[in-house]
Design an enzyme around this catalytic site. Structure first.
Site, PDB file in Angstrom:
ATOM      1  N   THR A 156       0.901  -1.156   0.000  1.00 51.94           N
ATOM      2  CA  THR A 156       0.000   0.000   0.000  1.00 51.94           C
ATOM      3  C   THR A 156       0.935   1.200   0.000  1.00 51.94           C
ATOM      4  OG1 THR A 156      -0.093   0.103   2.412  1.00 51.94           O
ATOM      5  CG2 THR A 156      -1.828  -1.156   1.329  1.00 51.94           C
ATOM      6  N   HIS A 157       0.524   2.267  -0.638  1.00 46.33           N
ATOM      7  CA  HIS A 157       1.382   3.446  -0.796  1.00 46.33           C
ATOM      8  C   HIS A 157       2.733   3.069  -1.412  1.00 46.33           C
ATOM      9  CE1 HIS A 157      -1.382   5.402   2.126  1.00 46.33           C
ATOM     10  NE2 HIS A 157      -1.335   4.205   2.690  1.00 46.33           N
ATOM     11  N   SER A 278      18.389  -1.623 -25.321  1.00 49.54           N
ATOM     12  CA  SER A 278      18.825  -0.253 -25.539  1.00 49.54           C
ATOM     13  C   SER A 278      19.839  -0.227 -26.681  1.00 49.54           C
ATOM     14  CB  SER A 278      19.463   0.284 -24.255  1.00 49.54           C
ATOM     15  OG  SER A 278      20.388   1.307 -24.547  1.00 49.54           O
ATOM     16  N   LYS A 284      20.800  -3.283 -20.711  1.00 48.38           N
ATOM     17  CA  LYS A 284      19.388  -2.959 -20.432  1.00 48.38           C
ATOM     18  C   LYS A 284      18.401  -4.017 -20.924  1.00 48.38           C
ATOM     19  CE  LYS A 284      17.820   0.255 -18.810  1.00 48.38           C
ATOM     20  NZ  LYS A 284      17.547   1.603 -19.306  1.00 48.38           N
ATOM     21  N   ASN A 286      14.293  -3.628 -21.047  1.00 46.79           N
ATOM     22  CA  ASN A 286      13.255  -2.647 -20.710  1.00 46.79           C
ATOM     23  C   ASN A 286      11.833  -3.182 -20.899  1.00 46.79           C
ATOM     24  OD1 ASN A 286      15.187  -0.671 -20.107  1.00 46.79           O
ATOM     25  ND2 ASN A 286      15.299  -0.014 -22.237  1.00 46.79           N
ATOM     26  N   GLU A 291       4.971  -0.104 -20.784  1.00 47.26           N
ATOM     27  CA  GLU A 291       4.963   1.370 -20.794  1.00 47.26           C
ATOM     28  C   GLU A 291       4.036   1.903 -21.872  1.00 47.26           C
ATOM     29  OE1 GLU A 291       9.473   2.196 -19.102  1.00 47.26           O
ATOM     30  OE2 GLU A 291       9.194   1.759 -21.207  1.00 47.26           O
ATOM     31  N   LYS A 326     -17.591   9.438 -35.265  1.00 50.36           N
ATOM     32  CA  LYS A 326     -17.361   8.102 -35.832  1.00 50.36           C
ATOM     33  C   LYS A 326     -15.886   7.675 -35.846  1.00 50.36           C
ATOM     34  CE  LYS A 326     -18.982   8.028 -39.827  1.00 50.36           C
ATOM     35  NZ  LYS A 326     -19.875   8.083 -40.971  1.00 50.36           N
TER      36      LYS A 326
HETATM   37  N1  ARG Z   1     -22.284  10.832 -43.150  1.00 50.81           N
HETATM   38  C1  ARG Z   1     -23.269  11.128 -42.165  1.00 50.81           C
HETATM   39  C2  ARG Z   1     -22.746  10.720 -40.760  1.00 50.81           C
HETATM   40  O1  ARG Z   1     -21.771  10.032 -40.681  1.00 50.81           O
HETATM   41  C3  ARG Z   1     -24.495  10.345 -42.460  1.00 50.81           C
HETATM   42  C4  ARG Z   1     -25.750  11.096 -42.217  1.00 50.81           C
HETATM   43  C5  ARG Z   1     -25.807  12.263 -43.119  1.00 50.81           C
HETATM   44  N2  ARG Z   1     -26.997  12.984 -42.921  1.00 50.81           N
HETATM   45  C6  ARG Z   1     -27.116  14.230 -43.365  1.00 50.81           C
HETATM   46  N3  ARG Z   1     -28.231  14.801 -43.136  1.00 50.81           N
HETATM   47  N4  ARG Z   1     -26.143  14.851 -43.932  1.00 50.81           N
HETATM   48  O2  ARG Z   1     -23.272  11.139 -39.760  1.00 50.81           O
END
Ligand code: ARG
Length: 429
Positions: A156-157, A278, A284, A286, A291, A326
């Site tokens: 701990t710590h 290294s 070394k 590592n 990491e 996305k």
């Molecule tokens: N390419 C758009 C997206 O990834 C799809 C929906 C587009 N809709 C629009 N009204 N332009 O969100």
């Protein structure tokens, strides 16, 4: 761009720089399969609801199935000029099915389509993550079995606290990552809702059956409100939170491995196959793998923040900002899957060093001695004070500590020694 779908309304084509800037096809490559699945379910529903005639729907379904085969065999290439996966698929269907392809977009919008594609994609991602976490858990359990009796200092710590078994430490990892699995399973309930049928934001005047498309796509139910459904990306934020939590668990585990394998602690050995050297210091060895994994938590948390910030303050229903979420989501899931995979490799290649310190008396067992005194009838706080006083007077000399304890408590030295020796203790964590 003449080949698009909405350009009739405009007098001038989109500026090439603007077109390239708003292109969605690069990220949409991941979504083609889900887009075609959504189209198939939608057309089946249109057929059953008699919005499309049987021959029309069947022609569309044939074209969509043909397109799915082309996609799966790597023969369907999206055109950037066609903006996104929705237009690309619609155009491809029209090319295969002929003018009937113009009916595909009946009673739907790109807004409900993208939300549907993303949910199908996210569902798959969450399931993949669960699989990787299950593989990792298996490796923790292998380690726990392999070193069932190996004792390490519990910290701990970051200071030696009480001896524990390696197995106990590994079970702690199992508990952490099982929480992550349970978070993913819980998140799946909110992912698995169908937005299809919401159309642009207001639903549609066609007599559609959103419950039917939901069922066909394996969703639990259709979304309750179209206005909300087209813009709801909470499920992405939630999955990114779980990715961050996993990344934090990974980082903390990696920190332990880096420390435990260092010369000062020297508790474990990292196999050569997961270690790096290294370019200048020949001696070394590592722990770069751990990491790098530790650093990845920064990206995960950053990506969660990025998405929440994009969502914050958006006007309700669909806004193009949502497109920008996305790539962040796709990239983070890829990273998380890769991290879990490589961590599993790393964990399997750790060797616990058997140490003789566990046969020697140790201050780390002071609590065990206190507990022994309590079992002999001394009140806990008094037993604690007795042992604490001996710690103080022993000047960090464990043999002097043993003698003092025997003298102060009246217990024979052999019993004191037994209670202060890690390998002699029963019921170690
Ligand atoms: N390419 C758009 C997206 O990834 C799809 C929906 C587009 N809709 C629009 N009204 N332009 O969100």
């Amino acid at each position: 761009m003449k080949s698009g779908i909405w350009h009739k309304r405009f007098r001038r084509p989109l500026h090439p720089a603007v077109r390239a800037f708003s292109d969605s096809t690069v990220d949409d490559r991941r979504l083609v399969r889900y887009e075609i699945m959504a189209c198939l379910a939608h057309v089946q529903m249109l057929k059953r609801c008699r919005i499309l005639k049987k021959v029309e729907a069947d022609a569309l379904l044939r074209a969509l199935n043909a397109l799915m085969i082309r996609h799966k065999t790597g023969k369907f290439r999206m055109k950037n000029a066609l903006e996104d996966v929705h237009i690309n698929v619609e155009k491809a269907v029209k090319k295969i099915a002929g003018p009937i392809g113009d009916k595909l977009h009946t009673a739907r919008s790109r807004n409900d389509l993208i939300a549907t594609d993303l949910r199908l994609y996210a569902r798959n991602c969450a399931k993949e993550m669960i699989k990787r976490l299950t593989d990792l858990r298996k490796e923790f359990r292998n380690q726990a079995r392999r070193y069932a009796r190996a004792v390490i200092p519990g910290f701990t710590h970051l200071r030696p606290a009480q001896p524990i078994t390696w197995s106990f430490y590994m079970q702690a990892q199992v508990s952490k990552f099982e929480r992550d699995i349970s978070c993913l399973k819980d998140a799946l309930k909110r992912v698995n809702v169908s937005p299809l049928g919401s159309a642009a934001l207001a639903g549609t005047s066609h007599p559609i059956n959103p419950g039917m498309t939901a069922r066909l796509l394996g969703f639990d139910r259709a979304a309750a409100n179209a206005h909300d459904a087209v813009s709801d990306r909470d499920f992405i934020a939630e999955l990114l939170y779980v990715c961050s939590q996993i990344a934090v668990h990974v980082a903390s585990l990696c920190e332990d491995m880096i420390i435990y394998s260092g010369p000062e602690y020297d508790l474990i050995d990292l196999d050569d196959s997961i270690s790096t050297g290294s370019s200048i210091m020949p001696q070394k060895k590592n722990p770069d793998l751990f990491e790098l994994l530790r650093a990845k938590s920064g990206n995960a948390i950053g990506n969660l923040c990025a998405v929440l910030t994009m969502l914050k303050g958006l006007p309700s229903s669909y806004n193009r900002d949502l497109q920008e979420i996305k790539p962040v989501f796709i990239r983070q899931i890829d990273e998380s899957l890769k991290c879990l995979e490589v961590l599993t490799v790393g964990i399997a290649r750790i060797r616990v060093k058997e140490k003789d310190w566990i046969d020697q008396p140790s201050f780390m067992c002071a609590t065990a001695l206190v507990d022994h005194l309590v079992q002999r009838g001394i009140a806990f706080r008094r037993a604690y004070d007795l042992v604490a006083d001996c710690v103080k007077k022993s000047n960090a000399d464990v043999y002097l500590f043993m003698q003092l304890c025997a003298k102060e408590t009246g217990i024979d030295e052999e019993t004191v020694r037994r209670n202060l020796t890690p390998s002699k203790l029963t019921g170690l964590g």
